[in-house]
Design a protein around this motif. Structure first.
Motif, short mmCIF file in Angstrom:
data_model
loop_
_atom_site.label_atom_id
_atom_site.label_comp_id
_atom_site.label_asym_id
_atom_site.label_seq_id
_atom_site.Cartn_x
_atom_site.Cartn_y
_atom_site.Cartn_z
N ILE A 125 -2.79 2.01 -3.70
CA ILE A 125 -3.14 3.16 -3.97
C ILE A 125 -3.75 3.32 -2.60
O ILE A 125 -4.74 2.90 -2.01
CB ILE A 125 -3.70 4.01 -5.16
N ASP A 126 -2.97 3.85 -1.43
CA ASP A 126 -3.67 4.50 -0.22
C ASP A 126 -3.58 5.62 0.33
O ASP A 126 -2.78 6.11 0.75
CB ASP A 126 -3.62 2.93 0.82
N GLN A 127 -3.92 6.57 -0.04
CA GLN A 127 -4.14 7.99 -0.01
C GLN A 127 -4.04 8.72 2.03
O GLN A 127 -3.24 9.30 1.69
CB GLN A 127 -4.90 9.30 -0.57
N SER A 128 -4.64 8.01 2.25
CA SER A 128 -4.43 7.69 4.02
C SER A 128 -3.49 7.90 3.91
O SER A 128 -3.22 7.87 5.74
CB SER A 128 -5.52 6.91 4.40
N TYR A 184 1.33 -0.60 -0.23
CA TYR A 184 -0.19 -0.10 -0.52
C TYR A 184 0.74 1.51 0.07
O TYR A 184 1.37 0.95 0.85
CB TYR A 184 -0.72 -0.10 1.20
N SER A 185 0.49 1.80 -0.70
CA SER A 185 1.60 3.14 -0.82
C SER A 185 0.59 4.29 -1.75
O SER A 185 -0.42 3.96 -1.76
CB SER A 185 2.82 2.84 -2.21
N VAL A 186 1.05 5.78 -1.65
CA VAL A 186 0.33 7.00 -1.83
C VAL A 186 0.59 6.77 -2.93
O VAL A 186 -0.77 7.50 -3.70
CB VAL A 186 1.15 8.25 -1.03
N ARG A 187 1.25 6.76 -3.72
CA ARG A 187 1.42 6.67 -5.41
C ARG A 187 1.30 5.41 -6.30
O ARG A 187 2.21 4.27 -4.73
CB ARG A 187 1.79 7.39 -6.30
N SER A 242 4.64 3.16 7.11
CA SER A 242 3.22 4.59 6.85
C SER A 242 3.82 5.24 7.83
O SER A 242 4.28 5.20 8.68
CB SER A 242 2.14 4.28 6.13
#
Length: 183
Positions: free
Chosen positions: A146-149, A114-117, A166
């Motif tokens: 993708i996980d913006q949180s 899981y990453s922001v991009r 994270s």
């Protein structure tokens, strides 16, 4: 899913694993990934397979039509056997168990990152090199979500282990430490 049903699904997966052998393992795994995907995404198939007024032959034909004709005999026969024995609810779990056995035999683990991009191929390769050793595997098959949180960094799930690097995870750990020292 109950532990008993998981054990039953694993027995079917083990039997199929022995039948396909190492030389056809990749093909069978790809076919079972397709079967699993179709079963999970199409809830109407599940309803049809569990409907008491639809005959076993009709259920088999519906599954065969949904999956396609390019499925090998061992995989198709295993799915049909589950339908014959009124265990159609185990098809996705059996596929998962088979994929696990195939991965284990090759020293591969499935990892969800899981990453922001989206990660570059180089970043995925670096994560694979680092974390494959940590979990005792030769390779990781990485799926990037993708996980913006997360705010920044990555969270990696390999089997039942989670590695949280994270920013959100670090902030939560700091918050717990502060709460523990104040309480």
């Amino acid at each position: 899913m109950s532990k008993d049903l998981t054990v039953i699904a694993k027995r079917y997966a083990s039997a199929l694993f022995e039948v396909v052998g190492q030389e056809n393992l990749d093909k069978a795994e790809a076919e079972l990934r397709l079967v699993k995907s179709i079963m999970e995404q199409n809830h109407d198939i599940e309803k049809i397979l569990n409907h008491p007024k639809i005959s076993v032959q009709q259920k088999k034909q519906i599954v065969k039509d949904s999956i396609g004709t390019d499925i090998s005999a061992p995989v198709l026969n295993t799915v049909f056997l589950l339908i014959d024995r009124n265990r159609q609810g185990l098809i996705t779990e059996m596929a998962s168990q088979f994929i696990g056995l195939a991965n284990e035999s090759r020293g591969i683990a499935d990892a969800t990152v899981y990453s922001v991009r989206l990660l570059s191929e180089d970043e995925k390769r670096q994560l694979e090199e680092t974390f494959a050793k940590r979990v005792g595997k030769q390779r990781l098959r990485i799926e990037n979500i993708i996980d913006q949180s997360l705010v920044g960094g990555v969270r990696i799930r390999i089997g039942n282990r989670i590695f949280d690097g994270s920013v959100r995870g670090k902030l939560e750990r700091i918050e717990r430490q502060l709460a523990a020292t104040q309480g």
